[in-house]
Design a protein around this motif. Structure first.
Motif, PDB file in Angstrom:
ATOM      1  N   PRO A 114     -12.092   7.456  -1.045  1.00  0.00           N
ATOM      2  CA  PRO A 114     -10.715   7.773  -1.030  1.00  0.00           C
ATOM      3  C   PRO A 114     -10.027   6.990   0.097  1.00  0.00           C
ATOM      4  CG  PRO A 114     -11.793   9.753  -1.145  1.00  0.00           C
ATOM      5  CD  PRO A 114     -12.981   8.807  -0.827  1.00  0.00           C
ATOM      6  N   HIS A 115      -9.052   6.318  -0.393  1.00  0.00           N
ATOM      7  CA  HIS A 115      -8.354   5.451   0.739  1.00  0.00           C
ATOM      8  C   HIS A 115      -6.735   5.032   0.301  1.00  0.00           C
ATOM      9  CE1 HIS A 115      -9.166   2.749  -2.831  1.00  0.00           C
ATOM     10  NE2 HIS A 115      -8.359   2.066  -2.483  1.00  0.00           N
ATOM     11  N   THR A 116      -6.065   4.604   1.030  1.00  0.00           N
ATOM     12  CA  THR A 116      -4.466   4.212   0.775  1.00  0.00           C
ATOM     13  C   THR A 116      -4.409   2.787   1.214  1.00  0.00           C
ATOM     14  OG1 THR A 116      -3.478   4.945   2.936  1.00  0.00           O
ATOM     15  CG2 THR A 116      -3.740   6.780   1.377  1.00  0.00           C
ATOM     16  N   HIS A 117      -3.140   2.386   0.520  1.00  0.00           N
ATOM     17  CA  HIS A 117      -2.980   0.757   0.727  1.00  0.00           C
ATOM     18  C   HIS A 117      -1.737   0.596   1.622  1.00  0.00           C
ATOM     19  CE1 HIS A 117      -5.140  -0.563  -3.294  1.00  0.00           C
ATOM     20  NE2 HIS A 117      -5.623   0.448  -2.697  1.00  0.00           N
ATOM     21  N   ARG A 118      -2.015   0.941   3.229  1.00  0.00           N
ATOM     22  CA  ARG A 118      -0.758   1.205   4.015  1.00  0.00           C
ATOM     23  C   ARG A 118      -0.098  -0.108   4.090  1.00  0.00           C
ATOM     24  NH1 ARG A 118      -4.001   4.350   8.670  1.00  0.00           N
ATOM     25  NH2 ARG A 118      -4.895   5.957   7.238  1.00  0.00           N
ATOM     26  N   ARG A 181      -3.023   8.455  -1.928  1.00  0.00           N
ATOM     27  CA  ARG A 181      -4.346   8.431  -1.814  1.00  0.00           C
ATOM     28  C   ARG A 181      -5.446   8.522  -3.078  1.00  0.00           C
ATOM     29  NH1 ARG A 181      -7.841  11.729   2.508  1.00  0.00           N
ATOM     30  NH2 ARG A 181      -7.448  13.296   1.148  1.00  0.00           N
ATOM     31  N   HIS A 182      -6.289   7.624  -3.145  1.00  0.00           N
ATOM     32  CA  HIS A 182      -6.898   7.504  -4.359  1.00  0.00           C
ATOM     33  C   HIS A 182      -8.388   7.065  -4.292  1.00  0.00           C
ATOM     34  CE1 HIS A 182      -5.138   3.710  -3.784  1.00  0.00           C
ATOM     35  NE2 HIS A 182      -6.233   3.263  -4.197  1.00  0.00           N
ATOM     36  N   ARG A 183      -9.339   7.396  -5.314  1.00  0.00           N
ATOM     37  CA  ARG A 183     -10.643   6.991  -5.171  1.00  0.00           C
ATOM     38  C   ARG A 183     -11.101   6.623  -6.643  1.00  0.00           C
ATOM     39  NH1 ARG A 183     -14.815  11.773  -5.500  1.00  0.00           N
ATOM     40  NH2 ARG A 183     -13.884  13.366  -6.694  1.00  0.00           N
TER      41      ARG A 183
END
Ligand SMILES: [Fe+2]
Length: 234
Positions: A114-118, A181-183
């Protein structure tokens, strides 16, 4: 149940139709990346490889290659539709590609945590090649951590409605807010799976800056230029 669901998150999903030569050109670029980078001893034990993580020059600039001109054009059209739907026909915003990079998911359990693109406002994923009938390696979007836990002791993972899962399909484009947030869930197939990710910046037009909106980069002044004068400020 008489629920009223609030604060929807817009995710655009559209299945594109590149012609055979366009599709083959994108596929060839991903195969080259897979062959030249993923198979490098430094990286070959990974279960995924994303071009923007490596710090190698150019691997996050896929959109500059001729093979992706068609996709850039499609993305421009779809992003404009997305903005018009949300903000109206006269939104007057401009969209810039910050970076675009290849993603290879290993065929034996390839996944992305899981992550975001800040760094971006909107992000996109385009599936360059997938296997027919193979729906593993889905893209899962998740509600923010504290969405439920602030008001009740329910971890967001346990709330069935906390996320949305999108099945990967060849030539499918997904466009979503970058802070969502997505994975990538575990992918298993006969061959590695190829996709491309884009990060986009949304700005005003040149000279049209408005409160709470990012001005066009042509209106920016790099502060580092001040250092070139080599004089310590008095
Ligand atoms: Fe991502």
């Amino acid at each position: 149940m008489p629920f009223h669901w609030l604060f929807p998150t817009p995710v655009l999903q559209v299945d594109l139709q590149p012609d055979q030569s366009t599709s083959a050109a994108m596929q060839a670029e991903l195969e080259a990346f897979d062959r030249n980078v993923f198979n490098h001893p430094e990286f070959c034990d990974r279960n995924n490889l994303t071009g923007d993580l490596l710090g190698h020059a150019g691997l996050d600039q896929l959109h500059r290659l001729q093979a992706f001109e068609w996709l850039n054009h499609q993305l421009a059209w779809q992003t404009n539709c997305f903005l018009k739907e949300l903000l109206g026909e006269e939104h007057a915003l401009q969209v810039h590609i910050q970076k675009a990079w290849p993603v290879v998911c290993s065929n034996k359990g390839g996944m992305i945590e899981p992550h975001t693109h800040r760094n971006a406002q909107l992000s996109a994923v385009f599936y360059v090649s997938t296997e027919v009938g193979n729906e593993t390696g889905e893209l899962e979007f998740q509600a923010p951590d504290d969405y439920f836990s602030h008001v009740m002791s329910v971890p967001y993972q346990d709330a069935a409605i906390s996320g949305g899962v999108f099945a990967p399909q060849q030539h499918r484009l997904l466009l979503f807010p970058s802070d969502l947030r997505h994975r990538v869930m575990s992918y298993n197939g006969k061959a590695p799976r190829y996709s491309v990710s884009y990060d986009l910046a949304i700005t005003t037009s040149i000279g049209q800056g408005r409160e709470m909106q990012m001005p066009h980069p042509m209106d920016w002044v790099p502060l580092v230029d001040e250092l070139k004068q080599d004089n310590r400020p008095q």
